[in-house]
Scaffold this active site. Structure first.
Site, mmCIF file in Angstrom:
data_model
loop_
_atom_site.group_PDB
_atom_site.id
_atom_site.type_symbol
_atom_site.label_atom_id
_atom_site.label_comp_id
_atom_site.label_asym_id
_atom_site.label_seq_id
_atom_site.Cartn_x
_atom_site.Cartn_y
_atom_site.Cartn_z
ATOM 1 N N GLN A 1 10.524 -63.722 -37.860
ATOM 2 C CA GLN A 1 10.643 -62.928 -39.304
ATOM 3 C C GLN A 1 11.769 -63.115 -39.939
ATOM 4 O O GLN A 1 12.114 -62.000 -40.810
ATOM 5 C CB GLN A 1 10.056 -61.482 -38.851
ATOM 6 C CG GLN A 1 8.611 -61.273 -38.533
ATOM 7 C CD GLN A 1 8.372 -59.735 -38.608
ATOM 8 O OE1 GLN A 1 7.905 -59.163 -39.408
ATOM 9 N NE2 GLN A 1 8.120 -59.308 -37.230
ATOM 10 N N LYS B 1 8.702 -51.758 -32.386
ATOM 11 C CA LYS B 1 10.087 -51.604 -32.216
ATOM 12 C C LYS B 1 10.947 -50.601 -32.581
ATOM 13 O O LYS B 1 12.045 -50.303 -31.820
ATOM 14 C CB LYS B 1 10.598 -53.041 -32.837
ATOM 15 C CG LYS B 1 10.769 -53.107 -34.333
ATOM 16 C CD LYS B 1 11.251 -54.095 -35.092
ATOM 17 C CE LYS B 1 11.212 -54.226 -36.640
ATOM 18 N NZ LYS B 1 11.764 -53.057 -37.018
ATOM 19 N N THR B 2 10.484 -50.024 -33.622
ATOM 20 C CA THR B 2 11.229 -48.678 -34.193
ATOM 21 C C THR B 2 11.102 -47.774 -33.066
ATOM 22 O O THR B 2 12.105 -46.910 -32.578
ATOM 23 C CB THR B 2 10.690 -48.045 -35.448
ATOM 24 O OG1 THR B 2 10.934 -49.416 -36.405
ATOM 25 C CG2 THR B 2 11.551 -47.053 -35.903
ATOM 26 N N ARG C 1 1.211 -58.803 -42.048
ATOM 27 C CA ARG C 1 0.917 -57.349 -42.784
ATOM 28 C C ARG C 1 -0.382 -56.895 -42.720
ATOM 29 O O ARG C 1 -0.607 -55.446 -42.971
ATOM 30 C CB ARG C 1 1.334 -57.659 -44.244
ATOM 31 C CG ARG C 1 3.103 -57.916 -44.607
ATOM 32 C CD ARG C 1 3.863 -57.340 -43.787
ATOM 33 N NE ARG C 1 4.318 -58.169 -42.922
ATOM 34 C CZ ARG C 1 4.913 -57.722 -41.540
ATOM 35 N NH1 ARG C 1 5.421 -56.613 -41.590
ATOM 36 N NH2 ARG C 1 5.271 -58.313 -40.554
ATOM 37 N N ASP D 1 18.799 -52.857 -35.197
ATOM 38 C CA ASP D 1 17.390 -53.234 -35.763
ATOM 39 C C ASP D 1 17.492 -54.411 -36.552
ATOM 40 O O ASP D 1 18.426 -54.801 -37.046
ATOM 41 C CB ASP D 1 16.968 -52.087 -36.110
ATOM 42 C CG ASP D 1 15.323 -52.227 -36.614
ATOM 43 O OD1 ASP D 1 14.718 -53.065 -35.841
ATOM 44 O OD2 ASP D 1 14.743 -51.605 -37.354
ATOM 45 N N GLU D 2 16.402 -55.175 -36.583
ATOM 46 C CA GLU D 2 16.351 -56.438 -37.441
ATOM 47 C C GLU D 2 17.279 -57.514 -37.175
ATOM 48 O O GLU D 2 18.030 -57.809 -38.023
ATOM 49 C CB GLU D 2 16.072 -55.836 -38.984
ATOM 50 C CG GLU D 2 15.000 -54.859 -39.231
ATOM 51 C CD GLU D 2 13.532 -55.729 -39.087
ATOM 52 O OE1 GLU D 2 13.619 -56.672 -38.840
ATOM 53 O OE2 GLU D 2 12.679 -54.877 -39.432
#
Length: 677
Positions: free
Chosen positions: A245, A29-30, A608, A214-215
């Site tokens: 998330q 995504k980044t 993770r 973002d997020e």
């Protein structure tokens, strides 16, 4: 962009309507956000200073800006706005402080300052602190939900609720009197400003020609309101998020903000990123099956082309002591077999208290580790002291800073003198510093007390005048001289338990001054700006509230952290400990909607892991002074059985080879150390 997959390319190139990019864990995504910024500048003729990208941590913002600068090394990126939500809010307040009724030198109060203000207000109003326990948290929640003190008072259901809401109102008035804002105001005040001043809103909408968030699943009501205001009817924006998330409901995050976007912006384009570039398919299949037990507005399924990978291991332990010993042994064996580094391992847990035994076990085996989310640089008393000096110098109305430094170092201004000074200042509706300058003090203070108070006030005044004329490279020099003038090093030596502690604290102060030097130098090199002290103080006060220790991953250490702290990170090998009912899921969240958030926490923990995941639980755990029986977490039963390898579960047989391998863990460790020597 040739290396982006089809979905990622679509997310980058879609600009005709607002876009929601539903980005699963590890889906890049980044990269999508940074590539989109480059695309807007190169192909869409959007000027860099008209692009705003916001996220939640300084670390993420810094990484994003560095990636964009690297992508656009031959283009002009001057003025590109990549920041946290709170930095954006601070920037708006700085430019529009007059419309909000503030002076330019406003302070930002941290949680400790806010707590002290509330304590003093309770004392003045003779309110019972126990009855109002947790009111600071309530006030933060009200602000995050964009509820004003007046609304809170009107919505109060009983006398206790009303008392809390009235205290909220008094707290806001006190902040305004101090010419100060708190962390939550950095979002709430811009929203209030734009609501009441359409012409200022229009000015900012003209600045923000394209917004990237973002997020997005972590936004609260106030942050969503700010986004809607900034994008306006043009709705030129892309938000990136993952409802699976969303793990911050306790601090106001609303994953439903993702669903609300479709209602508020009917032309919204939904683009799903489901290819994971981090983990093997057994890990992803387990994560998918677990999170499928939660209700969803948007469905997605993570997949990877990295192969099936190893089974996920689940180890039952007799108690918490055996659990930590077993995890440490597993790390030792694994390191010995595969020649890995300490940094390749992370140990994740639901609550900070679980780290204590794990730390001890790692220390006993000489394994270096780092705990993320430890004590902040700004939490040290010496840093708070110097920052309070700087705060009062740039904002004379900051009574909280005045009270912290008035006797640091000691000036023999006693409690009764301070009480009289405060009563006088309140009666005159002025700050404590202003009160030190008034002739009226002669009527309420003894000659000795008056002399001390006036001397301190005169010192502050002279420092304020010096600071006012300092800019650029003169600022760190001013701070260094200030520390010398108050003889702070001597004060530390006199008030430290030993010389080693004193030296460490003095070095912290040196680091603070060096940091100020770097801020000044960077501003001069990048923007040709001669920074003033007040700008630096507000910048550092905000940093106080954001995470630090950003370079921890550079060290060769095993990472210990809570599941909340692990979000956004990845490790080759992950140990998820304490997989028990009432621990994960936590006993306070065994019912919906808390249970869904606990499941999302477990999902974050699983995703993770890149190559291996080991989960442990204790069959007994010591609680409240006695051994209590523990049940395995329901989340273990929700994972695909064919992807799991159990050990210690009744009816599950462990091979002799595995038993032998685990039993020889410490021998392997010894051999490893001998080999190094």
């Amino acid at each position: 962009m040739h290396s982006l997959n089809d979905r990622q390319q679509k997310a980058v190139k879609h600009i005709d309507t607002p876009a929601l990019v539903l980005a699963g864990a590890g889906s890049g995504k980044t990269r999508v956000i940074t590539e989109k910024i480059a695309y807007l500048i190169r192909k869409c003729d959007v000027k860099s200073h008209n692009i705003y990208a916001v996220t939640f941590t300084n670390k993420s913002a810094k990484e994003m800006k560095e990636r964009v600068t690297k992508l656009l090394k031959n283009e002009n990126t001057t003025g590109l706005n990549v920041s946290t939500f709170h930095n954006l809010g601070l920037n708006i307040i700085r430019r529009e402080y007059k419309a909000l009724g503030y002076k330019s030198n406003f302070s930002i109060m941290d949680a400790a300052d806010s707590g002290q203000i509330l304590k003093e207000l309770m004392h003045k109003q003779t309110l019972d602190p126990e009855v109002l326990d947790g009111v600071q948290w309530d006030i933060s929640n009200w602000k995050n939900a964009h509820i004003s003190p007046e609304d809170a008072i009107n919505k109060a259901e009983d006398a206790q609720d009303k008392a809390r809401a009235i205290l909220y109102q008094a707290y806001q008035k006190q902040l305004k009197a101090y010419n100060a804002v708190d962390f939550d105001d950095l979002i709430g005040l811009p929203v209030k400003l734009f609501t009441k001043n359409p012409e200022i809103l229009q000015k900012w909408q003209n600045k923000v020609r394209y917004l990237l968030v973002d997020e997005y699943q972590d936004t609260n009501a106030a942050q969503y309101a700010l986004v809607k205001q900034l994008v306006g009817v043009q709705a030129r924006f892309t938000v990136v998020g993952d409802d699976d998330q969303s793990i911050y409901a306790w601090r106001g995050a609303q994953p439903e903000n993702l669903a609300m976007l479709k209602e508020d912006f009917p032309a919204l384009e939904l683009i799903k990123l489901e290819q994971n570039y981090r983990s093997t398919n057994r890990i992803l299949k387990s994560a998918n099956q677990l999170i499928a037990n939660n209700p969803h507005v948007f469905e997605k399924t993570l997949w990877s082309d990295m192969g099936a990978g190893d089974p996920l291991r689940v180890i039952a332990c007799a108690n918490e002591n055996q659990e930590v010993e077993r995890v440490v042994s597993e790390i030792i064996v694994h390191k010995f077999k595969y020649k890995t580094k300490n940094r390749d391992y992370a140990i994740l847990y639901r609550g900070n208290h679980q780290a204590r035994l794990m730390e001890r076990a790692l220390r006993e085996q000489n394994i270096q580790y780092v705990i993320s989310g430890g004590k902040s640089f700004f939490d040290h008393a010496e840093i708070k002291d110097i920052m309070s000096y700087l705060r009062i110098i740039v904002n004379p109305d900051d009574d909280a800073a005045f009270l912290r430094i008035v006797n640091t170092p000691r000036r023999e201004i006693g409690a009764s003198t301070l009480e009289k000074l405060a009563t006088y200042a309140t009666g005159r509706d002025i700050s404590l510093f202003e009160a030190t300058q008034e002739f009226g003090l002669t009527t309420i203070l003894s000659d000795k007390a008056l002399k001390r108070v006036q001397h301190f006030g005169d010192q502050l005044l002279s420092w304020m005048q010096e600071a006012d004329s300092a800019q650029g490279e003169e600022v760190p020099s001013f701070v260094r001289q200030l520390v010398e003038k108050i003889e702070y090093d001597n004060w530390i030596h006199e008030n430290s338990s030993n010389p080693k502690t004193a030296e460490r604290r003095i070095n912290n102060v040196r680091d603070l001054i060096l940091w100020i030097e770097r801020i000044v130098k960077k501003a001069l090199e990048q923007d040709g700006e001669e920074k003033r002290l007040e700008t630096i103080v507000t910048h550092m006060a905000l940093m106080d509230m954001m995470e630090r220790n950003e370079s921890e991953n550079d060290h060769d250490m095993v990472s210990l952290m809570t599941l909340h702290a692990s979000k956004g990170l990845e490790f080759p090998h992950v140990f998820l400990i304490g997989m028990e009912e009432e621990l994960l899921p936590h006993k306070q969240n065994l019912e919906s909607p808390g249970l869904e958030e606990e499941r999302r926490l477990a999902y974050v923990g699983i995703t993770r892991a890149q190559r291996s995941l080991t989960m442990t639980y204790a069959t007994k755990r010591r609680k409240y002074g006695e051994d209590m029986r523990c049940e395995p977490s329901r989340f273990l039963e929700e994972l695909p059985s064919e992807s799991l390898q159990w050990e210690g579960k009744p009816g599950v047989v462990v091979s002799k080879e595995e038993q032998l391998e685990t039993g020889n863990a410490h021998i392997a460790n010894l051999k490893s150390f001998l080999k190094k020597d």
